[in-house]
Design a protein around this motif. Structure first.
Motif, short mmCIF file in Angstrom:
data_model
loop_
_atom_site.label_atom_id
_atom_site.label_comp_id
_atom_site.label_asym_id
_atom_site.label_seq_id
_atom_site.Cartn_x
_atom_site.Cartn_y
_atom_site.Cartn_z
N UNK A 1 6.38 -0.49 -0.37
CA UNK A 1 6.50 -0.23 1.10
C UNK A 1 6.70 0.28 1.13
N UNK A 2 5.20 0.63 2.27
CA UNK A 2 5.08 2.01 2.94
C UNK A 2 5.17 1.73 4.53
N UNK A 3 5.74 3.23 5.36
CA UNK A 3 5.53 2.91 6.55
C UNK A 3 4.96 3.76 7.33
N UNK A 4 4.06 4.12 7.89
CA UNK A 4 3.26 4.93 8.73
C UNK A 4 3.69 5.14 9.51
N UNK A 5 3.80 6.13 10.13
CA UNK A 5 4.65 6.12 11.54
C UNK A 5 3.28 6.89 11.80
N UNK A 6 2.51 6.82 13.53
CA UNK A 6 1.91 7.68 13.73
C UNK A 6 1.85 8.02 15.53
N UNK A 7 2.98 8.42 15.48
CA UNK A 7 3.98 9.94 16.46
C UNK A 7 3.47 10.84 16.46
N UNK A 8 3.13 12.21 17.08
CA UNK A 8 3.13 13.21 17.07
C UNK A 8 4.57 13.73 17.25
N UNK A 9 5.64 13.08 17.84
CA UNK A 9 6.61 13.35 17.13
C UNK A 9 7.85 12.91 16.33
N UNK B 1 12.19 -9.62 1.94
CA UNK B 1 11.51 -10.11 0.62
C UNK B 1 12.42 -9.23 -0.86
N UNK B 2 12.90 -9.19 -0.60
CA UNK B 2 14.21 -8.65 -1.23
C UNK B 2 13.85 -7.90 -2.22
N UNK B 3 13.64 -7.04 -1.60
CA UNK B 3 12.62 -5.49 -1.98
C UNK B 3 13.80 -4.51 -2.59
N UNK B 4 14.64 -3.65 -3.67
CA UNK B 4 15.62 -3.14 -3.79
C UNK B 4 14.94 -1.68 -3.06
N UNK B 5 14.27 -1.07 -3.69
CA UNK B 5 13.39 0.20 -3.28
C UNK B 5 13.60 0.55 -1.57
N UNK B 6 13.69 1.73 -1.12
CA UNK B 6 13.32 1.97 0.06
C UNK B 6 12.18 2.05 0.13
N UNK B 7 11.58 2.38 1.72
CA UNK B 7 10.65 1.81 2.17
C UNK B 7 9.56 3.54 1.52
N UNK B 8 8.34 4.03 1.33
CA UNK B 8 8.21 5.41 1.44
C UNK B 8 6.94 5.64 3.07
N UNK C 1 2.64 -3.93 1.10
CA UNK C 1 3.40 -3.99 2.20
C UNK C 1 3.00 -2.85 3.31
N UNK C 2 2.39 -2.81 4.52
CA UNK C 2 1.99 -1.72 5.18
C UNK C 2 2.34 -2.04 6.15
#
Length: 173
Positions: A1-9, A29-36, A68-69
């Motif tokens: 899972x990847x998190x894309x953050x588009x906030x300039x702050x 979803x039972x995903x153990x690893x933290x999101x990148x 998952x994004x």
């Protein structure tokens, strides 16, 4: 899972909400690893260059490689930020074809609630992502108790996300 953050702050409320959304989805979803996390506020000075810097290139590859994004942005002028658009414009057409994308917008006024479906979802679909669920429109007033919105949202959308993943969207790589 990847998190894309588009906030300039850096370390914005949008960033926090995006991580909460990703965590809610990952748990179900039972995903153990933290999101990148790709925090565009950190990459902002490097984004306008003609040739992507190594850090921008790594971020593009991470986003394009996500199963998952979660794509999060504050609502600026009724849509997502220019920073998010600048980053996503660097991806070639179809780059997100293997991703299940979950759009999230943080907004000050409920009249912008449709922006997540009318503006952000089409951008992700144009890049090839599968967006099987409604996006999340979080009001700034809901941020202190975002879990109360994100938990029920995750409960509703995880079956569709899981079915899409099982159906081979992420396996198309």
């Amino acid at each position: 899972m990847v998190v894309l953050v588009g906030n300039p702050r850096t370390q914005s409320r949008t960033h926090t909400a995006a991580l909460q959304a990703a965590q809610a989805i990952a748990e179900r979803l039972g995903l153990g690893a933290p999101a990148e996390v790709v925090d565009l506020s950190v990459l902002a000075p490097e984004l306008p260059g003609v040739v992507p810097s190594p850090a921008v290139q790594r971020a593009l590859e991470l986003v394009a490689g996500a199963d998952v994004l979660v794509v999060a942005s504050p609502t600026y002028k009724g849509t997502y930020t220019g920073l998010l658009k600048l980053f996503l414009d660097r991806l070639p057409g179809g780059a997100l074809a293997s991703a299940v994308a979950l759009p999230l917008l943080v907004m000050g006024d409920p009249k912008h609630a449709l922006a997540v479906e009318v503006h952000l979802r089409p951008l992700l679909v144009e890049l090839g992502a599968t967006v099987p669920t409604p996006g999340v429109a979080l009001l700034e007033s809901q941020l202190p108790t975002a879990e109360e919105v994100l938990g029920p949202w995750a409960d509703r959308v995880v079956p569709q996300v899981a079915a899409t993943l099982a159906g081979g969207v992420a396996a198309a790589r």
